[in-house]
Design a protein around this motif. Sequence first.
Motif, PDB file in Angstrom:
ATOM      1  N   UNK A 142      49.060  48.462  39.386  1.00  0.00           N
ATOM      2  CA  UNK A 142      50.249  48.381  40.220  1.00  0.00           C
ATOM      3  C   UNK A 142      50.288  47.011  40.878  1.00  0.00           C
ATOM      4  N   UNK A 143      51.431  46.374  40.829  1.00  0.00           N
ATOM      5  CA  UNK A 143      51.618  45.108  41.539  1.00  0.00           C
ATOM      6  C   UNK A 143      53.089  45.002  41.923  1.00  0.00           C
ATOM      7  N   UNK A 144      53.395  43.975  42.698  1.00  0.00           N
ATOM      8  CA  UNK A 144      54.771  43.835  43.135  1.00  0.00           C
ATOM      9  C   UNK A 144      55.633  43.369  41.966  1.00  0.00           C
TER      10      UNK A 144
END
Length: 107
Positions: free
Chosen positions: A32-34
């Motif tokens: 998960x990342x922006x």
Amino acid sequence: EKEKEENAEGEEGDKAEEKEKEEKPEDYLLFVSRAQTKAERLREFQEKTAAASSAQVRAQGVNLYIKNLDEGVTDASLRELFEPFGSITSATAMKDDKGQCKGFGFV
């Protein structure tokens, strides 16, 4: 009667275990990342490819298969055709029994 109760309890235990297995989520890796803009993704991709391409300057010892050659093509004409693209180690047009090009070769 006790055997029936034990069997019933055993079956209920088995059913409970099966339900627990069904309800338990599978373990897997999740990254998960922006969210990145298209420009950020492009810049990151270019940085990665630039690093990879600088490490590998040129492929050495590559043997190219060339097809759809004319019957009149010779080794010398094949070499002359590919000289502008870099140094040529070998250029061979495959010939039949009559000495004519079979329509393919290797550079």
